[in-house]
Scaffold this motif. Sequence first.
Motif, PDB file in Angstrom:
ATOM      1  N   HIS A 188       3.828   5.745 -15.799  1.00  0.00           N
ATOM      2  CA  HIS A 188       5.291   5.852 -15.742  1.00  0.00           C
ATOM      3  C   HIS A 188       5.856   5.314 -14.429  1.00  0.00           C
ATOM      4  CE1 HIS A 188       5.571   7.957 -19.524  1.00  0.00           C
ATOM      5  NE2 HIS A 188       4.686   8.867 -19.120  1.00  0.00           N
ATOM      6  N   SER A 189       5.028   5.212 -13.398  1.00  0.00           N
ATOM      7  CA  SER A 189       5.497   4.654 -12.131  1.00  0.00           C
ATOM      8  C   SER A 189       5.501   3.130 -12.130  1.00  0.00           C
ATOM      9  CB  SER A 189       4.622   5.161 -10.977  1.00  0.00           C
ATOM     10  OG  SER A 189       4.907   6.511 -10.707  1.00  0.00           O
ATOM     11  N   PHE A 190       5.045   2.531 -13.226  1.00  0.00           N
ATOM     12  CA  PHE A 190       5.006   1.076 -13.349  1.00  0.00           C
ATOM     13  C   PHE A 190       5.784   0.660 -14.601  1.00  0.00           C
ATOM     14  CE2 PHE A 190       1.333   2.435 -10.954  1.00  0.00           C
ATOM     15  CZ  PHE A 190       1.316   1.550  -9.881  1.00  0.00           C
ATOM     16  N   PRO A 191       7.087   0.896 -14.623  1.00  0.00           N
ATOM     17  CA  PRO A 191       7.867   0.661 -15.842  1.00  0.00           C
ATOM     18  C   PRO A 191       7.922  -0.799 -16.274  1.00  0.00           C
ATOM     19  CG  PRO A 191       9.319   1.110 -13.982  1.00  0.00           C
ATOM     20  CD  PRO A 191       7.933   1.420 -13.524  1.00  0.00           C
TER      21      PRO A 191
ATOM     22  N   LEU B 235       4.089  -5.168  -7.128  1.00  0.00           N
ATOM     23  CA  LEU B 235       5.425  -4.677  -6.787  1.00  0.00           C
ATOM     24  C   LEU B 235       6.412  -4.891  -7.923  1.00  0.00           C
ATOM     25  CD1 LEU B 235       5.565  -5.882  -3.085  1.00  0.00           C
ATOM     26  CD2 LEU B 235       5.205  -3.549  -3.912  1.00  0.00           C
ATOM     27  N   ASP B 236       6.307  -6.008  -8.623  1.00  0.00           N
ATOM     28  CA  ASP B 236       7.183  -6.248  -9.774  1.00  0.00           C
ATOM     29  C   ASP B 236       6.982  -5.190 -10.849  1.00  0.00           C
ATOM     30  OD1 ASP B 236       8.875  -8.396  -9.247  1.00  0.00           O
ATOM     31  OD2 ASP B 236       7.337  -9.876  -9.730  1.00  0.00           O
TER      32      ASP B 236
ATOM     33  N   GLU C  70       0.828  -1.208   0.000  1.00  0.00           N
ATOM     34  CA  GLU C  70       0.000   0.000   0.000  1.00  0.00           C
ATOM     35  C   GLU C  70       0.864   1.261   0.000  1.00  0.00           C
ATOM     36  OE1 GLU C  70      -3.297   2.329   2.812  1.00  0.00           O
ATOM     37  OE2 GLU C  70      -2.742   0.257   3.281  1.00  0.00           O
ATOM     38  N   ILE C  71       1.874   1.293   0.845  1.00  0.00           N
ATOM     39  CA  ILE C  71       2.721   2.486   0.935  1.00  0.00           C
ATOM     40  C   ILE C  71       3.522   2.686  -0.348  1.00  0.00           C
ATOM     41  CG2 ILE C  71       4.701   3.484   2.140  1.00  0.00           C
ATOM     42  CD1 ILE C  71       3.599   2.115   4.698  1.00  0.00           C
ATOM     43  N   ILE C  72       4.041   1.604  -0.910  1.00  0.00           N
ATOM     44  CA  ILE C  72       4.817   1.705  -2.141  1.00  0.00           C
ATOM     45  C   ILE C  72       3.934   2.154  -3.295  1.00  0.00           C
ATOM     46  CG2 ILE C  72       6.097   0.332  -3.834  1.00  0.00           C
ATOM     47  CD1 ILE C  72       7.117  -1.316  -1.353  1.00  0.00           C
TER      48      ILE C  72
ATOM     49  N   ARG D 222       2.522  -4.310 -21.345  1.00  0.00           N
ATOM     50  CA  ARG D 222       1.782  -3.371 -22.181  1.00  0.00           C
ATOM     51  C   ARG D 222       0.280  -3.644 -22.057  1.00  0.00           C
ATOM     52  NH1 ARG D 222       3.103  -0.066 -26.382  1.00  0.00           N
ATOM     53  NH2 ARG D 222       1.491   0.359 -27.930  1.00  0.00           N
ATOM     54  N   GLY D 223      -0.484  -2.585 -21.846  1.00  0.00           N
ATOM     55  CA  GLY D 223      -1.929  -2.733 -21.718  1.00  0.00           C
ATOM     56  C   GLY D 223      -2.358  -3.368 -20.411  1.00  0.00           C
ATOM     57  N   GLY D 224      -1.514  -3.273 -19.379  1.00  0.00           N
ATOM     58  CA  GLY D 224      -1.789  -3.989 -18.140  1.00  0.00           C
ATOM     59  C   GLY D 224      -2.580  -3.231 -17.099  1.00  0.00           C
ATOM     60  N   ARG D 225      -3.184  -2.095 -17.454  1.00  0.00           N
ATOM     61  CA  ARG D 225      -3.910  -1.324 -16.441  1.00  0.00           C
ATOM     62  C   ARG D 225      -5.037  -2.137 -15.827  1.00  0.00           C
ATOM     63  NH1 ARG D 225      -8.284   0.716 -15.271  1.00  0.00           N
ATOM     64  NH2 ARG D 225      -9.189   0.038 -17.241  1.00  0.00           N
ATOM     65  N   ASN D 226      -5.782  -2.866 -16.653  1.00  0.00           N
ATOM     66  CA  ASN D 226      -6.904  -3.657 -16.133  1.00  0.00           C
ATOM     67  C   ASN D 226      -6.420  -4.698 -15.131  1.00  0.00           C
ATOM     68  OD1 ASN D 226      -8.769  -2.279 -17.686  1.00  0.00           O
ATOM     69  ND2 ASN D 226      -8.750  -3.772 -19.352  1.00  0.00           N
ATOM     70  N   ASP D 227      -5.356  -5.406 -15.476  1.00  0.00           N
ATOM     71  CA  ASP D 227      -4.832  -6.433 -14.575  1.00  0.00           C
ATOM     72  C   ASP D 227      -4.318  -5.807 -13.284  1.00  0.00           C
ATOM     73  OD1 ASP D 227      -5.414  -8.468 -16.352  1.00  0.00           O
ATOM     74  OD2 ASP D 227      -3.419  -8.465 -17.259  1.00  0.00           O
ATOM     75  N   LEU D 228      -3.672  -4.663 -13.398  1.00  0.00           N
ATOM     76  CA  LEU D 228      -3.168  -3.984 -12.213  1.00  0.00           C
ATOM     77  C   LEU D 228      -4.320  -3.544 -11.320  1.00  0.00           C
ATOM     78  CD1 LEU D 228      -0.672  -2.789 -10.744  1.00  0.00           C
ATOM     79  CD2 LEU D 228      -1.111  -0.663 -12.001  1.00  0.00           C
ATOM     80  N   GLU D 229      -5.334  -2.948 -11.909  1.00  0.00           N
ATOM     81  CA  GLU D 229      -6.485  -2.509 -11.125  1.00  0.00           C
ATOM     82  C   GLU D 229      -7.135  -3.683 -10.410  1.00  0.00           C
ATOM     83  OE1 GLU D 229     -10.906  -0.433 -11.553  1.00  0.00           O
ATOM     84  OE2 GLU D 229      -9.816  -1.056 -13.345  1.00  0.00           O
ATOM     85  N   ARG D 230      -7.328  -4.793 -11.106  1.00  0.00           N
ATOM     86  CA  ARG D 230      -7.984  -5.947 -10.486  1.00  0.00           C
ATOM     87  C   ARG D 230      -7.147  -6.507  -9.341  1.00  0.00           C
ATOM     88  NH1 ARG D 230     -10.003  -6.997 -15.932  1.00  0.00           N
ATOM     89  NH2 ARG D 230      -8.073  -8.088 -16.457  1.00  0.00           N
ATOM     90  N   ALA D 231      -5.827  -6.547  -9.524  1.00  0.00           N
ATOM     91  CA  ALA D 231      -4.959  -7.035  -8.449  1.00  0.00           C
ATOM     92  C   ALA D 231      -5.055  -6.134  -7.223  1.00  0.00           C
ATOM     93  CB  ALA D 231      -3.511  -7.115  -8.940  1.00  0.00           C
TER      94      ALA D 231
END
Length: 216
Positions: free
Chosen positions: A142-145, A191-192, A56-58, A149-158
Amino acid sequence: MSSPRLPPAAVQRHLSAPRLAPYVAACSGDLDRAVDLYRWNAAVAAAFWEVVGHGEIILRNAIHDALTERHGRSRAPGEWFDDPRREFEPRALDDIAAARRRASRTSPNPPPGKIVAELSFGFWRYLLARRYAPTLWPAIRHSFPHLPRGGRNDLERAVIRLHLLRNRIAHHEPLLRENLPARHADLAYLLDAISPAVRAWALDDDRLAMLLSDRP
């Protein structure tokens, strides 16, 4: 000298039968095993609370840094959470106002970092939502280098799943039906995407693996 073991019936009396009921059911009525399972649930919850807290903090700092940089390029006054472009929805604005009030309890003019620290995990979760894809996401990305590609949906769900897990832990709820290895994978994915090195620092894989494999 170790303390004497409290009889399971006494544990049930002090914790309450309804609180132990899910554990008793999971152990087919065996109260001894149910008490052991309850202690295991508490240990696993504590371990996940620690690493999800790191996540959460990261996550918070990654988004804050990205939006601070974006705000600086715009040369607008104040901070990004002042919403100079009028991009935030009412819920987010309410969260920011509440964070300001909490931060102001100890300082009449709280620094930006103090206000940011008062914003909840849920606030950061919603900044990753599709509604902000055309506005905030290009900067946040840019904070998720290392995000595919196109991973916003997967990131949001996680992040949604981690937020729900955090809330279950905060309310001392059973994690017996939670897919904990999958939640561990969600945190590793988050985190990765920011930094494999920070993932290695934040996640205690061996400890979690031992706890998960040691379920009564």
